[in-house]
Motif scaffolding. Structure first.
Motif, PDB file in Angstrom:
ATOM      1  N   GLY A   7       0.864  -1.180   0.000  1.00  0.00           N
ATOM      2  CA  GLY A   7       0.000   0.000   0.000  1.00  0.00           C
ATOM      3  C   GLY A   7       0.901   1.232   0.000  1.00  0.00           C
ATOM      4  O   GLY A   7       2.120   1.124  -0.230  1.00  0.00           O
ATOM      5  N   PHE A  43      -7.380  12.572  -0.890  1.00  0.00           N
ATOM      6  CA  PHE A  43      -6.912  13.896  -0.492  1.00  0.00           C
ATOM      7  C   PHE A  43      -5.515  13.811   0.118  1.00  0.00           C
ATOM      8  O   PHE A  43      -5.344  13.252   1.199  1.00  0.00           O
ATOM      9  CB  PHE A  43      -7.905  14.529   0.493  1.00  0.00           C
ATOM     10  N   CYS A 155       3.722  -3.160   7.044  1.00  0.00           N
ATOM     11  CA  CYS A 155       2.949  -2.110   6.347  1.00  0.00           C
ATOM     12  C   CYS A 155       1.727  -2.797   5.751  1.00  0.00           C
ATOM     13  O   CYS A 155       1.281  -2.448   4.651  1.00  0.00           O
ATOM     14  CB  CYS A 155       3.784  -1.473   5.243  1.00  0.00           C
ATOM     15  N   PRO A 290     -11.906   7.672   8.380  1.00  0.00           N
ATOM     16  CA  PRO A 290     -11.680   8.499   7.190  1.00  0.00           C
ATOM     17  C   PRO A 290     -12.323   9.884   7.266  1.00  0.00           C
ATOM     18  O   PRO A 290     -12.250  10.640   6.311  1.00  0.00           O
ATOM     19  CB  PRO A 290     -12.291   7.668   6.049  1.00  0.00           C
TER      20      PRO A 290
HETATM   21  P1  RFL Z   1      -3.103  -0.413   2.920  1.00  0.00           P
HETATM   22  O1  RFL Z   1      -3.353   0.620   1.855  1.00  0.00           O
HETATM   23  O2  RFL Z   1      -4.258  -1.086   3.516  1.00  0.00           O
HETATM   24  O3  RFL Z   1      -2.112  -1.466   2.288  1.00  0.00           O
HETATM   25  C1  RFL Z   1      -1.784  -2.646   2.993  1.00  0.00           C
HETATM   26  C2  RFL Z   1      -1.343  -3.674   1.989  1.00  0.00           C
HETATM   27  O4  RFL Z   1      -0.963  -4.853   2.693  1.00  0.00           O
HETATM   28  C3  RFL Z   1      -1.507  -6.001   2.023  1.00  0.00           C
HETATM   29  N1  RFL Z   1      -1.618  -7.059   3.024  1.00  0.00           N
HETATM   30  C4  RFL Z   1      -0.767  -8.084   3.119  1.00  0.00           C
HETATM   31  N2  RFL Z   1       0.319  -8.418   2.379  1.00  0.00           N
HETATM   32  C5  RFL Z   1       1.001  -9.523   2.745  1.00  0.00           C
HETATM   33  N3  RFL Z   1       0.627 -10.327   3.783  1.00  0.00           N
HETATM   34  C6  RFL Z   1      -0.466 -10.024   4.528  1.00  0.00           C
HETATM   35  N4  RFL Z   1      -0.816 -10.824   5.553  1.00  0.00           N
HETATM   36  C7  RFL Z   1      -1.206  -8.867   4.215  1.00  0.00           C
HETATM   37  N5  RFL Z   1      -2.306  -8.288   4.739  1.00  0.00           N
HETATM   38  C8  RFL Z   1      -2.538  -7.207   4.014  1.00  0.00           C
HETATM   39  C9  RFL Z   1      -2.827  -5.504   1.459  1.00  0.00           C
HETATM   40  O5  RFL Z   1      -3.261  -6.317   0.379  1.00  0.00           O
HETATM   41  C10 RFL Z   1      -2.456  -4.086   1.030  1.00  0.00           C
HETATM   42  O6  RFL Z   1      -1.977  -4.050  -0.295  1.00  0.00           O
HETATM   43  O7  RFL Z   1      -2.268   0.204   4.140  1.00  0.00           O
HETATM   44  P2  RFL Z   1      -1.232   1.409   4.227  1.00  0.00           P
HETATM   45  O8  RFL Z   1      -0.143   1.278   3.211  1.00  0.00           O
HETATM   46  O9  RFL Z   1      -0.896   1.505   5.640  1.00  0.00           O
HETATM   47  O10 RFL Z   1      -2.076   2.714   3.780  1.00  0.00           O
HETATM   48  C11 RFL Z   1      -3.149   3.178   4.556  1.00  0.00           C
HETATM   49  C12 RFL Z   1      -4.199   3.834   3.652  1.00  0.00           C
HETATM   50  O11 RFL Z   1      -4.560   2.948   2.620  1.00  0.00           O
HETATM   51  C13 RFL Z   1      -5.452   4.231   4.461  1.00  0.00           C
HETATM   52  O12 RFL Z   1      -5.081   4.823   5.692  1.00  0.00           O
HETATM   53  C14 RFL Z   1      -6.310   5.260   3.698  1.00  0.00           C
HETATM   54  O13 RFL Z   1      -6.870   4.686   2.550  1.00  0.00           O
HETATM   55  C15 RFL Z   1      -7.406   5.831   4.601  1.00  0.00           C
HETATM   56  N6  RFL Z   1      -8.320   6.693   3.841  1.00  0.00           N
HETATM   57  C16 RFL Z   1      -7.957   7.974   3.501  1.00  0.00           C
HETATM   58  N7  RFL Z   1      -6.733   8.449   3.852  1.00  0.00           N
HETATM   59  C17 RFL Z   1      -6.334   9.692   3.466  1.00  0.00           C
HETATM   60  O14 RFL Z   1      -5.211  10.108   3.802  1.00  0.00           O
HETATM   61  N8  RFL Z   1      -7.147  10.507   2.699  1.00  0.00           N
HETATM   62  C18 RFL Z   1      -8.389  10.095   2.284  1.00  0.00           C
HETATM   63  O15 RFL Z   1      -9.080  10.824   1.567  1.00  0.00           O
HETATM   64  C19 RFL Z   1      -8.846   8.788   2.712  1.00  0.00           C
HETATM   65  N9  RFL Z   1     -10.062   8.296   2.335  1.00  0.00           N
HETATM   66  C20 RFL Z   1      -9.567   6.184   3.445  1.00  0.00           C
HETATM   67  C21 RFL Z   1     -10.428   7.021   2.687  1.00  0.00           C
HETATM   68  C22 RFL Z   1      -9.982   4.881   3.793  1.00  0.00           C
HETATM   69  C23 RFL Z   1     -11.224   4.416   3.393  1.00  0.00           C
HETATM   70  N10 RFL Z   1     -11.581   3.104   3.781  1.00  0.00           N
HETATM   71  C24 RFL Z   1     -11.819   2.091   2.847  1.00  0.00           C
HETATM   72  C25 RFL Z   1     -11.420   2.755   5.166  1.00  0.00           C
HETATM   73  C26 RFL Z   1     -11.665   6.545   2.282  1.00  0.00           C
HETATM   74  C27 RFL Z   1     -12.083   5.237   2.651  1.00  0.00           C
HETATM   75  C28 RFL Z   1     -13.440   4.768   2.209  1.00  0.00           C
END
Ligand code: RFL
Length: 388
Positions: A7, A43, A155, A290
Motif C-alpha cells: 500500500g 486527499f 505495512c 476516514p
Molecule cells: P493499505 O493501503 O491497507 O495497504 C496494505 C497492503 O498490505 C496487504 N496485506 C498483506 N500483504 C502480505 N501479507 C499479509 N498478511 C497482508 N495483509 C494485508 C494488502 O493487500 C495491502 O496491499 O495500508 P497502508 O499502506 O498503511 O495505507 C493506509 C491507507 O490505505 C489508508 O489509511 C487510507 O486509505 C485511509 N483513507 C484515507 N486516507 C487519506 O489520507 N485521505 C483520504 O481521503 C482517505 N479516504 C480512506 C479514505 C480509507 C477508506 N476506507 C476504505 C477505510 C476513504 C475510505 C473509504
C-alpha cells in the motif's frame, strides 16, 4: 529487509530503501491488478506531496492531481464555504486517487529493479524479539516459505500479519469505536460541488468528495450492521439529495455506483510502533477514521521517517533513528487522531438519552457557527485539516 504490504506505506518505504541501496523485498498478499485498482483515499496533504517530491515520486500527481482548497458545510441554518486553502498556513490539498498513487509508486519500484512478490501472504512474523526475524509466507499456489531478514516492516494494514504476530503485552492498543457507520460510495459522475461537501442533517451525515472529473465519492451515515447491498440505488440518491439539501442548493450529478461498502468508524493507535526488529507503519500502526482524510498521509510520513532510520542503521550502523522511530511518529498520529475525533463529533449526532442528544446537537450547531464566523477558528480548522 522484508516489507509486508504494497500500500502507500510499504511502497514509499520500499522505494526509499531501494534508492538507498538497501536489499529489500516487498511481500504482498494480493495480485498486482488488485493493488492498482483499490480505490480508497484521494486527499493528499501538502506535506505528503513534499515528501513524495523530495524523493522524485510525485511526477504523476503533479501532472494529474488537482489542487483543492474549499469545503462547504450544509446545515439547517444554511450553508457556507470555507476556503481552507487560503486560511491557516495557506496550503491546499492535492486530489489524487490512492490507486493512481499506488500505481506510480509500484511502477517506479519495479522499473528501478525493486523486488516484490505478489500473491505472497505473510502468515506470521517470528523471532522479532531475538533480532533474527523471519516471515512465514503462503504463496498463491498454496506453498509456504520463509523469508529471513535483519528487520521486518509491517505495512500490511490493520488486519495484516504484523499486528497479529505481536505477542500479548508487547504493545499497548488505544482503541475507540465511534459508534458511527458510513455507506461509502464511488460514483461514475462528475463532482456536484466545487468543494468538499459536509451535510449535517437530522437523518445523519452525508458527504461529497471529488476524486476526478468523472468520479465522485459520497458518504451516507447509516445504521450499524446494515449491509451495503440492502440499499437500492433510488434510496441512496433520495437520501443523499435530502441530506445534501439538493432541493435548495441544486441537484447532484447522478451516475452509476461503481463501488459501495460500509465503513464502521473506529480508530486505534499502537504504542510503541516497534517490537524488537519489527516496525509498524501506516494502518498497521494506527487506524484513523476516514472523516478527516489522514490515513494515507500518515502512512507516507511514517514510511519516510522509517526509511531514513533504517538506512542510517543498515548503511552506517547508527541505530538512534530506529530507537526514536516510535517517539517521532506518535505525536503526528495523535494530533491527526484528535482532529479526526473533532470532525466526527461535529458531523454526527449522538444516539443516547434525549437530554444528552439535544445538548450535543446544540453544541454542534454552536461549533459550526464558530467555524462560519470566527477567523481564528477557521485558521485552526485549515491548519489541522490539511496538516499531517
Ligand atoms: P493499505 O493501503 O491497507 O495497504 C496494505 C497492503 O498490505 C496487504 N496485506 C498483506 N500483504 C502480505 N501479507 C499479509 N498478511 C497482508 N495483509 C494485508 C494488502 O493487500 C495491502 O496491499 O495500508 P497502508 O499502506 O498503511 O495505507 C493506509 C491507507 O490505505 C489508508 O489509511 C487510507 O486509505 C485511509 N483513507 C484515507 N486516507 C487519506 O489520507 N485521505 C483520504 O481521503 C482517505 N479516504 C480512506 C479514505 C480509507 C477508506 N476506507 C476504505 C477505510 C476513504 C475510505 C473509504
Amino acid at each position: 529487509m522484508v516489507v509486508l504490504g504494497a500500500g502507500p506505506a510499504g511502497l514509499v518505504l520500499g522505494n526509499l530503501l531501494h534508492a538507498s541501496g538497501i536489499d529489500c523485498v516487498i511481500l504482498e498478499r494480493a495480485d498486482r491488478a488488485h493493488v492498482q485498482t483499490r480505490a480508497r483515499a484521494g486527499f493528499l496533504a501538502p506535506n505528503t506531496v513534499r515528501v513524495l517530491e523530495r524523493h522524485g515520486l510525485a511526477e504523476g500527481l503533479r501532472r494529474r492531481g488537482r489542487e483543492h482548497g474549499a469545503c462547504e458545510f450544509r446545515t439547517d441554518d444554511g450553508r457556507f464555504t470555507l476556503e481552507y486553502g487560503s486560511l491557516g498556513r495557506g496550503e491546499p490539498h492535492t486530489v489524487y486517487p490512492q490507486q493512481e498513487l499506488v500505481t506510480d509508486l509500484l511502477t517506479r519500484y519495479v522499473d528501478t529493479g525493486g523486488r516484490i512478490r505478489f500473491g505472497a501472504e505473510a502468515v506470521a512474523v517470528h523471532g522479532a524479539r531475538t533480532g533474527r526475524p523471519s516471515v512465514t509466507v503462503r504463496e498463491a499456489d498454496g506453498r509456504t516459505g520463509r523469508w529471513q531478514a535483519r528487520y521486518v516492516a509491517g505495512c500490511d494494514g490493520r488486519r495484516g500479519a504484523a499486528r497479529a504476530s505481536l505477542p500479548p503485552g508487547a504493545v499497548r492498543r488505544h482503541h475507540r469505536d465511534h459508534g458511527v457507520s458510513w455507506l461509502g460510495l464511488l460514483v461514475e459522475a462528475p463532482p456536484s460541488l466545487d468543494a468538499v461537501g459536509y451535510a449535517v442533517h437530522g437523518r445523519g451525515f452525508a458527504g461529497h468528495m471529488a476524486r476526478t472529473d468523472r468520479i465522485t465519492r459520497y458518504y451516507l451515515q447509516c445504521e450499524r450492521g446494515r449491509p451495503a447491498g440492502s440499499w437500492s440505488q433510488d434510496a441512496i440518491w433520495a437520501e443523499l439529495e435530502l441530506r445534501m439539501r439538493a432541493a435548495a442548493y441544486g441537484p447532484l450529478h447522478r451516475g452509476r455506483i461503481v463501488q459501495r461498502g460500509v465503513v464502521d468508524l473506529d480508530s486505534d493507535v499502537l504504542e510503541p510502533l516497534r517490537h524488537g526488529s519489527l516496525f509498524l507503519a501506516g494502518d498497521a500502526a494506527s487506524v484513523i477514521s476516514p472523516s478527516a482524510a489522514k490515513g494515507a498521509n500518515l502512512a507516507v510520513l511514517e514510511a519516510e521517517i522509517l526509511a531514513r532510520a533504517l538506512a542510517d542503521d543498515l548503511a552506517h550502523g547508527d541505530g538512534e533513528g530506529l530507537d526514536r522511530y516510535s517517539a517521532r511518529c506518535l505525536p503526528h498520529i495523535w494530533r491527526a487522531q484528535d482532529f479526526s475525533q473533532w470532525m466526527i463529533r461535529l458531523l454526527h449526532g449522538p444516539s443516547g438519552p434525549e437530554g444528552e442528544t439535544s445538548f450535543h446537537n446544540a453544541l454542534r450547531r454552536s461549533r459550526i457557527e464558530s467555524l462560519r464566523t470566527s477567523r481564528s477558528q477557521q485558521d485552526w480548522f485549515a491548519e489541522n485539516y490539511v496538516g499531517v
